[in-house]
Design a protein around this motif. Structure first.
Motif, PDB file in Angstrom:
ATOM      1  N   THR A 415      -0.554  10.143  36.695  1.00 42.18           N
ATOM      2  CA  THR A 415      -1.780  10.545  36.002  1.00 42.18           C
ATOM      3  C   THR A 415      -1.982  12.043  36.069  1.00 42.18           C
ATOM      4  O   THR A 415      -2.406  12.681  35.100  1.00 42.18           O
ATOM      5  CB  THR A 415      -2.993   9.824  36.621  1.00 42.18           C
ATOM      6  N   LEU A 416      -1.669  12.635  37.221  1.00 41.70           N
ATOM      7  CA  LEU A 416      -1.876  14.070  37.393  1.00 41.70           C
ATOM      8  C   LEU A 416      -0.931  14.889  36.525  1.00 41.70           C
ATOM      9  O   LEU A 416      -1.310  15.923  35.979  1.00 41.70           O
ATOM     10  CB  LEU A 416      -1.683  14.450  38.865  1.00 41.70           C
ATOM     11  N   VAL A 417       0.307  14.435  36.415  1.00 43.97           N
ATOM     12  CA  VAL A 417       1.299  15.186  35.640  1.00 43.97           C
ATOM     13  C   VAL A 417       1.101  14.974  34.148  1.00 43.97           C
ATOM     14  O   VAL A 417       1.226  15.908  33.346  1.00 43.97           O
ATOM     15  CB  VAL A 417       2.724  14.791  36.068  1.00 43.97           C
ATOM     16  N   GLY A 418       0.797  13.750  33.725  1.00 43.03           N
ATOM     17  CA  GLY A 418       0.631  13.461  32.315  1.00 43.03           C
ATOM     18  C   GLY A 418       1.929  13.028  31.671  1.00 43.03           C
ATOM     19  O   GLY A 418       3.030  13.205  32.218  1.00 43.03           O
ATOM     20  N   GLU A 419       1.804  12.447  30.498  1.00 42.23           N
ATOM     21  CA  GLU A 419       2.973  11.919  29.815  1.00 42.23           C
ATOM     22  C   GLU A 419       3.931  13.015  29.355  1.00 42.23           C
ATOM     23  O   GLU A 419       5.133  12.798  29.262  1.00 42.23           O
ATOM     24  CB  GLU A 419       2.526  11.100  28.597  1.00 42.23           C
ATOM     25  N   GLU A 420       3.400  14.207  29.070  1.00 37.90           N
ATOM     26  CA  GLU A 420       4.244  15.270  28.506  1.00 37.90           C
ATOM     27  C   GLU A 420       5.355  15.680  29.456  1.00 37.90           C
ATOM     28  O   GLU A 420       6.473  15.980  29.049  1.00 37.90           O
ATOM     29  CB  GLU A 420       3.383  16.472  28.145  1.00 37.90           C
ATOM     30  N   TYR A 421       5.067  15.699  30.769  1.00 31.41           N
ATOM     31  CA  TYR A 421       6.058  16.133  31.748  1.00 31.41           C
ATOM     32  C   TYR A 421       6.337  15.014  32.751  1.00 31.41           C
ATOM     33  O   TYR A 421       6.529  15.268  33.945  1.00 31.41           O
ATOM     34  CB  TYR A 421       5.581  17.389  32.479  1.00 31.41           C
ATOM     35  N   SER A 422       6.379  13.785  32.275  1.00 31.91           N
ATOM     36  CA  SER A 422       6.606  12.647  33.164  1.00 31.91           C
ATOM     37  C   SER A 422       7.982  12.692  33.813  1.00 31.91           C
ATOM     38  O   SER A 422       8.189  12.120  34.885  1.00 31.91           O
ATOM     39  CB  SER A 422       6.427  11.338  32.386  1.00 31.91           C
ATOM     40  N   GLU A 423       8.943  13.378  33.184  1.00 31.15           N
ATOM     41  CA  GLU A 423      10.290  13.435  33.765  1.00 31.15           C
ATOM     42  C   GLU A 423      10.325  14.282  35.034  1.00 31.15           C
ATOM     43  O   GLU A 423      11.311  14.251  35.779  1.00 31.15           O
ATOM     44  CB  GLU A 423      11.280  14.006  32.741  1.00 31.15           C
ATOM     45  N   ASP A 424       9.251  15.053  35.317  1.00 31.88           N
ATOM     46  CA  ASP A 424       9.219  15.909  36.500  1.00 31.88           C
ATOM     47  C   ASP A 424       8.731  15.177  37.743  1.00 31.88           C
ATOM     48  O   ASP A 424       8.766  15.737  38.844  1.00 31.88           O
ATOM     49  CB  ASP A 424       8.318  17.117  36.260  1.00 31.88           C
ATOM     50  N   ILE A 425       8.242  13.951  37.595  1.00 34.11           N
ATOM     51  CA  ILE A 425       7.612  13.261  38.721  1.00 34.11           C
ATOM     52  C   ILE A 425       8.611  13.023  39.839  1.00 34.11           C
ATOM     53  O   ILE A 425       8.304  13.207  41.029  1.00 34.11           O
ATOM     54  CB  ILE A 425       6.993  11.932  38.251  1.00 34.11           C
ATOM     55  N   THR A 426       9.832  12.627  39.517  1.00 35.26           N
ATOM     56  CA  THR A 426      10.820  12.298  40.553  1.00 35.26           C
ATOM     57  C   THR A 426      11.149  13.504  41.418  1.00 35.26           C
ATOM     58  O   THR A 426      11.117  13.433  42.653  1.00 35.26           O
ATOM     59  CB  THR A 426      12.104  11.760  39.895  1.00 35.26           C
ATOM     60  N   ASP A 519      16.073  24.253  36.803  1.00 38.21           N
ATOM     61  CA  ASP A 519      16.742  23.330  35.891  1.00 38.21           C
ATOM     62  C   ASP A 519      17.148  24.073  34.631  1.00 38.21           C
ATOM     63  O   ASP A 519      16.435  24.964  34.155  1.00 38.21           O
ATOM     64  CB  ASP A 519      15.798  22.177  35.518  1.00 38.21           C
ATOM     65  N   GLU A 520      18.294  23.718  34.077  1.00 41.46           N
ATOM     66  CA  GLU A 520      18.743  24.308  32.828  1.00 41.46           C
ATOM     67  C   GLU A 520      18.027  23.620  31.684  1.00 41.46           C
ATOM     68  O   GLU A 520      18.170  22.417  31.480  1.00 41.46           O
ATOM     69  CB  GLU A 520      20.258  24.172  32.672  1.00 41.46           C
ATOM     70  N   VAL A 521      17.236  24.395  30.953  1.00 34.67           N
ATOM     71  CA  VAL A 521      16.452  23.858  29.843  1.00 34.67           C
ATOM     72  C   VAL A 521      16.983  24.464  28.553  1.00 34.67           C
ATOM     73  O   VAL A 521      17.054  25.689  28.416  1.00 34.67           O
ATOM     74  CB  VAL A 521      14.947  24.173  30.011  1.00 34.67           C
ATOM     75  N   ALA A 522      17.359  23.634  27.621  1.00 38.15           N
ATOM     76  CA  ALA A 522      17.901  24.114  26.355  1.00 38.15           C
ATOM     77  C   ALA A 522      16.782  24.603  25.454  1.00 38.15           C
ATOM     78  O   ALA A 522      15.645  24.113  25.498  1.00 38.15           O
ATOM     79  CB  ALA A 522      18.681  22.990  25.665  1.00 38.15           C
TER      80      ALA A 522
END
Length: 820
Positions: A415-426, A519-522
């Protein structure tokens, strides 16, 4: 222009757009920009100042006797130079003075010989590659040396100079050079009459070339040289062009000249660029010169495009018509703020839903032969549809209303991170749980540490040791950690990481692992690039307080002093929340029900008690071991901006400040306290904090003063007022942050192992470090990487050589010893 050249950053100065006001006699630049009809109109020139477009133009470097001068328009010797200088006393006549000067005999001085050498107009890629690079912020270097002889075309005949260049372009990177052999007075008069419209260009014996540079060596001891209408010594000189260095304002974006080809000029000599040589073509017949203006224009474009392609100026080629390709813009050399990495998300394209329709269209056509039973059923269905739409509308309004209210319930990381950056939770969960494996209790310093009983030599030695350790600090990492302005910060005590927590204006908590491998971000093209302006480390953004507006600004961030496994944040949404690293749950530990804004918090070393200050002048004591266990006192009718509590062996002592006063108080019994000291400042106080020993106090105020107190531990043995509350030192420091910057607050280093010192932002974009005695220890700055005020600062609790800062755009910097 020469004032710009002497600026500390000439390139930046030359980028300032300028526009001429026609108040002289010639007004050549104004005529070029506004045209013959409007070039002398002051109102048109003023309108150009207001409405004109930015237009890049070439300027020239004139070198004479080793001195370099910037010229923006023309250099003349011969006819026009003699007329210009010889008729200075006739400036009141305007441009008519040139004709009068010619008629009365000023041109008798013209017969002098000059050796005119032209640099070849074409330069191949090898010559360009050997051009010395331009130093950032300086003038372009001179490419052509005075003793160069290779590649110069020589013209050594007596010449006149009409100073008319009808085919010149503002930014082609070439110099228009016109050489007219000495002619009769009749030919000169006829040429001057049509010079305004470029008719001299079609004179049969005129030589007109475009070059990158030229030089003149007078062979006569007397003569005149005019540069942009000003008198210069009549000596040997050299001129070189600098493409698109200056900026003018133009109503059209090009020179407004009235010039058209002459199709019946027999015997005219033209110069063209071919095979990297300046070639004089043979006279052409009148029949061959009969072509339309459009054909000549397109032929001219083709020649210029070929020339520019040979010079490898593809961007200029694109502006000449339908260019085949346009190269990407060159990389900027000026230092820029660190740019956040753009995370490209794969978008799914869905069909657009139907637009709104009228009720009549929704119902469709009504059957005129409809039976009564069918009509009743249709009307009943319509009523049900209207009721359903009304219910959905009310539910949407309720959801919007609930979304705008503060969240008081427990929130997980998703909930704190939000759906936009859900891949960062792990990755964030792994980092926080690793921190929870080791306990980091807050260390309390000895109140008698570093006192030295007024031994100035020992104190000076401690300060000097601090200088040796802190002055080498450099920026080792930068990132845009939060979306909005940084309001508060806290440094985690873990030594193996640089984990910093930043609270921003809209309730967002940024967690920055400053030295982690990013992280490498394209990018949009699917490529990954690295540069000095890219972000360092990893960061995660958590919307801890809600709604995400300025009503939820995080006023303070505190680490759990018991083990540093929790981070506490207070916010203007009237709540204090705790984020657990072990569970990843954010829960509310305190909140006000009457809408009172929470300005600050502080926590005891045991981690069981919290002190809260609010905007109504209240101080609240919260026992974190029990639910809703609190007591509140009113200390002032005005806002308390912050609170700082020192819990030493002598008992709980606190500081609060607000309006123009700093107060020190002591809690003698639960629920009771006494005022020990009070000091009034000239203007509002923005911060006041204890040092780790509970002995020194530093305050900041809008009266641009940093004040320091030192209170001996013996004074805490009694409960009476202190004998004196006067600060022992006052330092001048600009604290006028205004509306768009976070208030400057002096923050003590929590490290108890070193001599007490504090950090504070400087309005000149530096990070200042002072000792507890007011000595300036270090002033950290980096003009290449820091472009804004570092208003919020914090220090590592265990490593003295680490500090962090944040600015009003959410960009943060880590200061440490560079490993490069």
């Amino acid at each position: 222009m020469n004032g710009f050249a002497h600026h500390e950053d000439p390139k930046k100065a030359f980028s300032i757009p300028i526009a001429p006001i026609p108040t002289g006699s010639g007004n050549g630049l104004s005529l070029n920009l506004l045209g013959l009809e409007r070039g002398f109109d002051v109102t048109e020139a003023a309108l150009n100042v207001i409405k004109g477009k930015h237009m890049k133009v070439d300027v020239f470097s004139l070198t004479q006797d080793g001195k370099r001068t910037i010229s923006f328009m023309s250099q003349a010797l011969g006819l026009m130079a003699d007329l210009d200088i010889g008729t200075e006393n006739l400036r009141w006549m305007g441009d008519t003075r040139f004709m009068v000067g010619l008629l009365r005999g000023e041109s008798d001085k013209l017969k002098m010989a000059n050796s005119l050498n032209h640099l070849q107009a074409h330069r191949n890629s090898q010559i360009q590659a050997s051009t010395p690079p331009t130093v950032s912020g300086s003038l372009p270097p001179l490419v052509n040396l005075p003793d160069d002889t290779e590649g110069w075309t020589t013209y050594d005949q007596p010449i006149l100079d009409y100073m008319a260049f009808p085919v010149s372009q503002p930014d082609d990177g070439l110099i228009d050079v016109m050489a007219q052999p000495v002619s009769s007075r009749t030919d000169i008069l006829s040429s001057l009459g049509g010079a305004a419209k470029g008719e001299t260009y079609w004179q049969p014996n005129l030589h007109y070339v475009k070059a990158h540079a030229y030089r003149v060596k007078p062979l006569s001891p007397k003569g005149a040289l005019a540069v942009d209408g000003e008198i210069f010594p009549f000596k040997e000189f050299q001129v070189e062009v600098h493409q698109k260095l200056a900026t003018l304002l133009s109503p059209y974006g090009y020179y407004a000249v009235e010039f058209s080809p002459q199709h019946s000029r027999k015997g005219t000599q033209c110069l063209s660029h071919l095979n990297s040589r300046i070639t004089v073509l043979k006279p052409v017949s009148a029949r061959d010169s009969q072509c339309t203006s459009e054909q000549e224009r397109e032929a001219n474009i083709a020649r210029n495009r070929a020339l520019l392609e040979q010079l490898e100026l593809k961007q200029a080629v694109a502006g000449l018509g339908n260019a085949s390709s346009v190269s990407k813009p060159a990389a900027k050399t000026k230092a820029q703020p660190v740019q956040p990495k753009k995370r490209v998300k794969k978008e799914t394209f869905e069909a657009e839903p139907p637009r709104r329709q009228s009720s009549r269209l929704k119902r469709g056509a009504i059957d005129l032969d409809e039976s009564p039973s069918k009509r009743q059923k249709r009307e009943a269905d319509l009523e049900l549809l209207r009721a359903k739409e009304a219910e959905e509308r009310l539910e949407a309004e309720e959801r919007a209303r609930m979304a705008s209210r503060p969240r008081r319930h427990d929130l997980n990381l998703a909930t704190l991170v939000g759906e936009e950056y859900s891949e960062d939770i792990t990755s964030m969960s792994v980092t926080l749980q690793d921190l929870a494996q080791t306990s980091h209790p807050k260390r309390v310093a000895d109140p008698e540490a570093f006192t030295y009983d007024n031994d100035s030599k020992k104190q000076d030695a401690e300060v000097e040791e601090l200088r040796q350790r802190l002055r080498p600090l450099k920026i080792v990492s930068r990132a845009k950690v939060t979306q909005d302005r940084i309001y508060s910060a806290a440094y985690h005590p873990e030594v193996s990481k640089d984990l910093i927590f930043f609270g921003d204006k809209h309730g967002q908590l940024g967690i920055w692992d400053a030295r982690a491998v990013p992280d490498e971000v394209a990018d949009e093209d699917g490529e990954t690039r690295t540069s000095d302006d890219e972000e360092g480390g990893k960061y995660w953004r958590l919307q801890v307080h809600w709604p995400a507006t300025s009503k939820s600004s995080i006023s303070s961030v505190k680490m759990d002093p018991l083990n540093a496994h929790n981070v506490y944040t207070s916010s203007y949404d009237c709540s204090v929340r705790s984020l657990s690293f072990e569970t990843g749950i954010s829960r509310q530990v305190y909140g006000t029900d009457d809408g009172t804004l929470i300005s600050s918090i502080d926590i005891s070393p045991t981690g069981n008690e919290m002190w809260v200050s609010d905007s109504l002048g209240g101080v609240t004591h919260v026992d974190l071991r029990e639910d809703a266990s609190k007591a509140r006192w009113i200390w002032d009718t005005r806002k308390l901006a912050d609170i700082a509590v020192d819990l030493s062996d002598s008992g709980p002592a606190g500081l609060e400040y607000g309006a123009e006063t700093v107060r020190e108080w002591l809690e003698t019994k639960p629920g009771k306290g006494c005022l020990r000291a009070e000091w009034r400042h000239d203007k509002s106080v923005s911060s006041a904090y204890w040092d780790p020993r509970g002995r020194s106090i530093v305050s900041t105020s809008y009266d641009d003063k940093l004040r320091l107190w030192e209170i001996s531990s013996e004074r805490f043995t009694s409960t009476g007022p202190f004998p004196s509350s006067r600060p022992f030192s006052q330092l001048t420091h600009n604290c006028q942050t205004g509306k768009w910057l976070t208030i400057l607050r002096a923050q003590w280093s929590p490290n108890p192992d070193v001599y007490p010192h504090f950090t504070i932002g400087n309005m000149n974009h530096s990070l200042d470090i002072f000792s507890c005695k007011g000595d300036l220890v270090a002033r950290l700055a980096d003009k290449d990487k820091i472009t804004a005020v570092q208003a919020v600062t914090c220090s590592h609790p265990n490593v003295v050589e680490r500090a962090a800062s944040g600015n009003a755009s959410g960009r943060c910097a880590l200061w440490s010893i560079s490993t490069d």
